[in-house]
Design a protein around this motif. Structure first.
Motif, mmCIF file in Angstrom:
data_model
loop_
_atom_site.group_PDB
_atom_site.id
_atom_site.type_symbol
_atom_site.label_atom_id
_atom_site.label_comp_id
_atom_site.label_asym_id
_atom_site.label_seq_id
_atom_site.Cartn_x
_atom_site.Cartn_y
_atom_site.Cartn_z
ATOM 1 N N ALA A 463 0.851 -1.197 0.000
ATOM 2 C CA ALA A 463 0.000 0.000 0.000
ATOM 3 C C ALA A 463 0.889 1.250 0.000
ATOM 4 O O ALA A 463 0.623 2.215 -0.725
ATOM 5 C CB ALA A 463 -0.915 -0.001 1.214
ATOM 6 N N GLU A 464 1.954 1.210 0.779
ATOM 7 C CA GLU A 464 2.865 2.362 0.824
ATOM 8 C C GLU A 464 3.573 2.539 -0.520
ATOM 9 O O GLU A 464 3.768 3.649 -0.998
ATOM 10 C CB GLU A 464 3.931 2.180 1.918
ATOM 11 N N LEU A 465 3.964 1.404 -1.129
ATOM 12 C CA LEU A 465 4.712 1.490 -2.388
ATOM 13 C C LEU A 465 3.835 1.963 -3.542
ATOM 14 O O LEU A 465 4.224 2.817 -4.329
ATOM 15 C CB LEU A 465 5.323 0.131 -2.739
ATOM 16 N N TYR A 466 2.643 1.383 -3.649
ATOM 17 C CA TYR A 466 1.792 1.711 -4.789
ATOM 18 C C TYR A 466 0.968 2.972 -4.565
ATOM 19 O O TYR A 466 0.546 3.625 -5.508
ATOM 20 C CB TYR A 466 0.863 0.537 -5.129
ATOM 21 N N GLY A 467 0.711 3.302 -3.288
ATOM 22 C CA GLY A 467 -0.098 4.474 -2.978
ATOM 23 C C GLY A 467 0.682 5.753 -3.225
ATOM 24 O O GLY A 467 1.870 5.723 -3.548
ATOM 25 N N ARG A 468 -0.025 6.859 -3.087
ATOM 26 C CA ARG A 468 0.627 8.157 -3.302
ATOM 27 C C ARG A 468 0.626 8.955 -2.021
ATOM 28 O O ARG A 468 -0.264 8.810 -1.193
ATOM 29 C CB ARG A 468 -0.153 8.967 -4.334
ATOM 30 N N HIS A 469 1.606 9.803 -1.878
ATOM 31 C CA HIS A 469 1.599 10.721 -0.745
ATOM 32 C C HIS A 469 0.624 11.842 -1.060
ATOM 33 O O HIS A 469 0.610 12.355 -2.162
ATOM 34 C CB HIS A 469 2.977 11.353 -0.547
ATOM 35 N N TYR A 470 -0.149 12.188 -0.077
ATOM 36 C CA TYR A 470 -1.090 13.273 -0.265
ATOM 37 C C TYR A 470 -0.784 14.284 0.820
ATOM 38 O O TYR A 470 -0.038 13.997 1.747
ATOM 39 C CB TYR A 470 -2.513 12.698 -0.119
ATOM 40 N N GLY A 471 -1.352 15.496 0.705
ATOM 41 C CA GLY A 471 -1.045 16.529 1.690
ATOM 42 C C GLY A 471 -1.199 16.022 3.114
ATOM 43 O O GLY A 471 -2.002 15.141 3.373
ATOM 44 N N GLY A 472 -0.411 16.577 4.020
ATOM 45 C CA GLY A 472 -0.562 16.250 5.427
ATOM 46 C C GLY A 472 -0.092 14.844 5.790
ATOM 47 O O GLY A 472 -0.467 14.315 6.819
ATOM 48 N N GLY A 473 0.739 14.235 4.945
ATOM 49 C CA GLY A 473 1.258 12.912 5.282
ATOM 50 C C GLY A 473 0.244 11.803 5.074
ATOM 51 O O GLY A 473 0.423 10.687 5.544
ATOM 52 N N VAL A 474 -0.823 12.101 4.338
ATOM 53 C CA VAL A 474 -1.855 11.098 4.088
ATOM 54 C C VAL A 474 -1.404 10.148 2.978
ATOM 55 O O VAL A 474 -0.737 10.559 2.034
ATOM 56 C CB VAL A 474 -3.169 11.797 3.668
ATOM 57 N N LEU A 475 -1.773 8.884 3.125
ATOM 58 C CA LEU A 475 -1.519 7.901 2.074
ATOM 59 C C LEU A 475 -2.802 7.777 1.260
ATOM 60 O O LEU A 475 -3.876 7.553 1.820
ATOM 61 C CB LEU A 475 -1.154 6.561 2.716
ATOM 62 N N LYS A 476 -2.654 7.925 -0.056
ATOM 63 C CA LYS A 476 -3.845 7.916 -0.908
ATOM 64 C C LYS A 476 -3.751 6.718 -1.851
ATOM 65 O O LYS A 476 -2.771 6.578 -2.571
ATOM 66 C CB LYS A 476 -3.863 9.215 -1.708
ATOM 67 N N LEU A 477 -4.757 5.877 -1.808
ATOM 68 C CA LEU A 477 -4.757 4.679 -2.639
ATOM 69 C C LEU A 477 -5.738 4.882 -3.790
ATOM 70 O O LEU A 477 -6.942 4.651 -3.635
ATOM 71 C CB LEU A 477 -5.188 3.495 -1.759
ATOM 72 N N GLU A 478 -5.204 5.317 -4.924
ATOM 73 C CA GLU A 478 -6.072 5.484 -6.091
ATOM 74 C C GLU A 478 -6.499 4.093 -6.571
ATOM 75 O O GLU A 478 -5.890 3.096 -6.202
ATOM 76 C CB GLU A 478 -5.309 6.190 -7.221
ATOM 77 N N LEU A 479 -7.498 4.048 -7.458
ATOM 78 C CA LEU A 479 -8.011 2.753 -7.904
ATOM 79 C C LEU A 479 -6.907 1.917 -8.552
ATOM 80 O O LEU A 479 -6.789 0.721 -8.292
ATOM 81 C CB LEU A 479 -9.161 2.950 -8.889
ATOM 82 N N ALA A 480 -6.076 2.561 -9.376
ATOM 83 C CA ALA A 480 -5.014 1.811 -10.067
ATOM 84 C C ALA A 480 -4.067 1.201 -9.043
ATOM 85 O O ALA A 480 -3.592 0.073 -9.214
ATOM 86 C CB ALA A 480 -4.261 2.733 -11.019
ATOM 87 N N ALA A 481 -3.777 1.943 -7.985
ATOM 88 C CA ALA A 481 -2.875 1.438 -6.944
ATOM 89 C C ALA A 481 -3.549 0.291 -6.197
ATOM 90 O O ALA A 481 -2.925 -0.739 -5.906
ATOM 91 C CB ALA A 481 -2.507 2.557 -5.985
ATOM 92 N N ALA A 482 -4.845 0.456 -5.911
ATOM 93 C CA ALA A 482 -5.574 -0.574 -5.169
ATOM 94 C C ALA A 482 -5.558 -1.898 -5.938
ATOM 95 O O ALA A 482 -5.443 -2.973 -5.347
ATOM 96 C CB ALA A 482 -7.008 -0.118 -4.922
ATOM 97 N N ARG A 483 -5.644 -1.809 -7.261
ATOM 98 C CA ARG A 483 -5.666 -3.032 -8.077
ATOM 99 C C ARG A 483 -4.362 -3.801 -7.964
ATOM 100 O O ARG A 483 -4.310 -4.996 -8.206
ATOM 101 C CB ARG A 483 -5.916 -2.681 -9.547
ATOM 102 N N GLN A 484 -3.287 -3.120 -7.627
ATOM 103 C CA GLN A 484 -1.974 -3.768 -7.548
ATOM 104 C C GLN A 484 -1.763 -4.536 -6.249
ATOM 105 O O GLN A 484 -0.821 -5.301 -6.129
ATOM 106 C CB GLN A 484 -0.868 -2.703 -7.625
ATOM 107 N N LEU A 485 -2.600 -4.296 -5.251
ATOM 108 C CA LEU A 485 -2.351 -4.913 -3.945
ATOM 109 C C LEU A 485 -2.395 -6.436 -4.059
ATOM 110 O O LEU A 485 -3.274 -6.988 -4.720
ATOM 111 C CB LEU A 485 -3.392 -4.438 -2.925
ATOM 112 N N PRO A 486 -1.451 -7.118 -3.406
ATOM 113 C CA PRO A 486 -1.437 -8.580 -3.514
ATOM 114 C C PRO A 486 -2.480 -9.235 -2.609
ATOM 115 O O PRO A 486 -2.775 -8.720 -1.528
ATOM 116 C CB PRO A 486 -0.020 -8.938 -3.043
#
Ligand SMILES: C[S@@+](CC[C@H](N)C(=O)[O-])C[C@H]1O[C@@H](n2cnc3c(N)ncnc32)[C@H](O)[C@@H]1O
Length: 564
Positions: A463-486
């Protein structure tokens, strides 16, 4: 005073400032970049968008120190903002030839014609998002990139075009140093941009600076240091580094850095700089696990979509009491509106953490009587213009249409990675929480194994690798990133499942021991490496204000606001 406000700190960001991306460089950073770009030699310097002229001023200072006879004649630049004329005038009064400072759109200037090629190009390109560009500005930007043989995606921000165009103003063998937004490591057009730089320079170094140099720009900063300019060449080595602050950066510039690690195909889509943060051995473990026969990606087993877009959560999301008062309980479904409600592999009514809400799902043919409480409630919303909102444009606006009750949920924005929560509450979700629908109905064992995997150390690292950093230190999991989760096709015991189904921490322990350990043969040391990796990646998001991350996790309205 030669500089406009170079502190940039605090205060509201004016519209003009946003429109022009005017976040002036702090002078110490300007000095560090100019020093690196001049590399101890007298040479000409261009700042493509000089703003308050900090960069050109320190260039004149440093050229004077290096013994240049007429340092003011060695600086060049442009800026489109009339407001910068006073700073340019000041430099002109010090001896900079007027024609060296162009009051123009840099992207319309031809290298070697409107401004000369110089030994160094140093700058801080305007941070202006694509949707703020006027049609003519965009046309000039696209033409400038095309002249360099580069086609950026239609969503590219102005700074990206600047990078491409600025490279054309560097003399062969010269250097380019730019302060760029952190997006350069993450946006979808980054690969095109960085590949181009690798062709145009012998060496490309990207340094992510953890301290917030431009607090009101809402972005972290990456320093681009490209040397050995050339017309075109074999792709160079691209290197990455991370520093905390200016002192670290200066230290780094004084010594060579390690080469970038080898890219692994299983890690497609993961930024190189994140890969670099992984502890030793981690890449091998991930490669082994992600390539295992038992491993599939969430996108292969499920369709993942955004939650229900109501257009007006304040109207459509009701408390139990409201639903009863409006006498519409029969026309509501439970709804998850916070990632923080996902506390373990199963979401049940008790698992809502006291935040259970109900979503108003009136059918389009509902006989709405404007005299009832419900009728008055909706009329009051109309009085506030809710029905005219973009996402409320449907007939009638108060009927959401089909509302999905998915098989499971996945957090969208979060302070720390959270896994999949199976939908044990027959709930729906608003667009703050993703919806997961199995492609083919899995067995009970499979479904549990998939959910529990997502809470494991492996799930967190991914989740950390595929997700994106968002303002305020938030981890953002866009749909494309979510699809990559094992997800792992293994099984856990009924007892283990019972102990962990509502508890994410327990689920991690169970998943690590039963799935990754016994199932895939990872050792305790391997699991420790994954845990360390998750902690390191999570810490790389820190160093920013945590309030927003916490607010989202704890369930304030900020989560919704950030998505609005
Ligand atoms: C981030 S500021 C940097 C200013 C200065 N180089 C510094 O480091 O402090 C960006 C500058 O780009 C200017 N700018 C925006 N669009 C431009 C364009 N198309 N051509 C030239 N300058 C532009 C803005 O007016 C602003 O002064």
């Amino acid at each position: 005073v030669l500089l406009k406000d170079t502190t940039t700190g605090g205060g509201a960001v004016s519209e003009d400032k946003r429109a022009l991306g005017s976040y002036y460089s702090p002078e110490p950073y300007a000095r560090a970049l100019v020093q690196w770009a001049l590399n101890g030699r007298i040479g000409s310097v261009t700042d493509p968008s000089y703003g308050g002229c900090a960069i050109l001023r320190v260039a004149i200072e440093q050229l004077t120190e290096l013994g240049a006879e007429r340092p003011t004649e060695l600086v060049f630049g442009s800026d489109v903002d009339d407001g910068t004329a006073q700073w340019a005038a000041h430099l002109i009064s010090k001896g900079v030839p007027r024609e060296h400072l162009r009051s123009a759109d840099f992207l319309s200037l031809t290298p070697g014609v409107d401004l000369p090629l110089t030994r160094a190009v140093v700058g801080n390109p305007p941070y202006v998002r694509h949707h703020r560009l006027t049609a003519s500005a965009r046309t000039r930007a696209v033409a400038a990139a095309a002249a360099a043989g580069v086609a950026l995606s239609g969503r590219a921000s102005l700074w990206a075009y600047f990078v491409v165009h600025a490279a054309r103003f560097v003399q062969p063998g010269g250097r380019m140093a730019l302060l760029l937004p952190g997006a350069v490591m993450q946006v979808d057009y980054a690969p095109v941009l960085l590949d181009h730089l690798e062709e145009r320079f012998e060496d490309v170094l990207l340094v992510r600076v953890r301290e917030r140099i431009f607090p009101d720009a809402g972005e972290e900063t990456v320093v681009l240091l490209a040397s050995g300019a050339r017309a075109v060449g074999k792709p160079s080595r691209r290197r990455y580094a991370d520093v905390n602050d200016l002192a670290d950066l200066l230290q780094l510039l004084a010594r060579p850095t390690a080469p970038a690690p080898r890219a692994e195909p299983v890690m497609d889509g993961v930024s190189d700089w994140k890969r670099r943060l992984l502890p030793p051995g981690c890449l091998d473990i991930l490669t082994k696990v992600l390539a295992a026969a038992e491993t599939r990606r969430l996108g292969d087993v499920a369709r993942i979509s955004l939650g229900t877009v109501t257009g007006a959560n304040a109207t459509f999301v009701l408390t139990d009491d409201q639903a009863d008062r409006l006498a519409v309980r029969a026309h509501t479904v439970p709804v998850v509106t916070r990632s923080a409600s996902l506390t373990g592999p199963v979401l049940c009514h008790a698992g809502f953490n006291g935040w259970q809400r109900r979503l108003l799902t009136l059918p389009a043919d509902f006989p709405l009587d404007r005299r009832t409480r419900l009728g008055r409630y909706l009329t009051a919303a109309e009085a506030e213009g809710v029905h005219e909102r973009h996402h409320c444009r449907r007939e009638p606006w108060w009927a959401l249409g089909e509302v999905a009750v998915p098989d499971a949920f996945l957090a969208y924005m979060m302070a720390a990675p959270r896994g999949i929560a199976l939908n044990g509450a027959s709930a729906s979700s608003t667009n703050t929480v993703h919806q997961v629908q199995w492609r083919v109905r899995p067995s009970v064992e499979q479904e549990r194994s998939w959910a529990v995997t997502s809470w494991s150390s492996l799930g967190q690292v991914c989740a950390e690798l595929y997700g994106r950093h968002y303002g305020g230190g938030v981890l953002k999991l866009e749909l494309a990133a979510a699809r990559q989760l094992p997800v792992l096709d293994l099984a856990i015991s009924e007892t283990a499942w019972r102990t962990c189904q509502r508890d994410g921490d327990r689920a991690q322990q169970v998943a690590d021991a039963a799935l990754l350990g016994m199932g895939l043969g990872l050792t305790v040391a391997d699991l420790q490496v994954l845990n360390d990796a998750a902690a390191t990646l999570s810490a790389s998001r820190a160093g920013r204000p945590r309030e927003m991350a916490t607010a989202i996790a704890e369930g304030s309205e900020w989560g919704d606001a950030a998505l609005a």
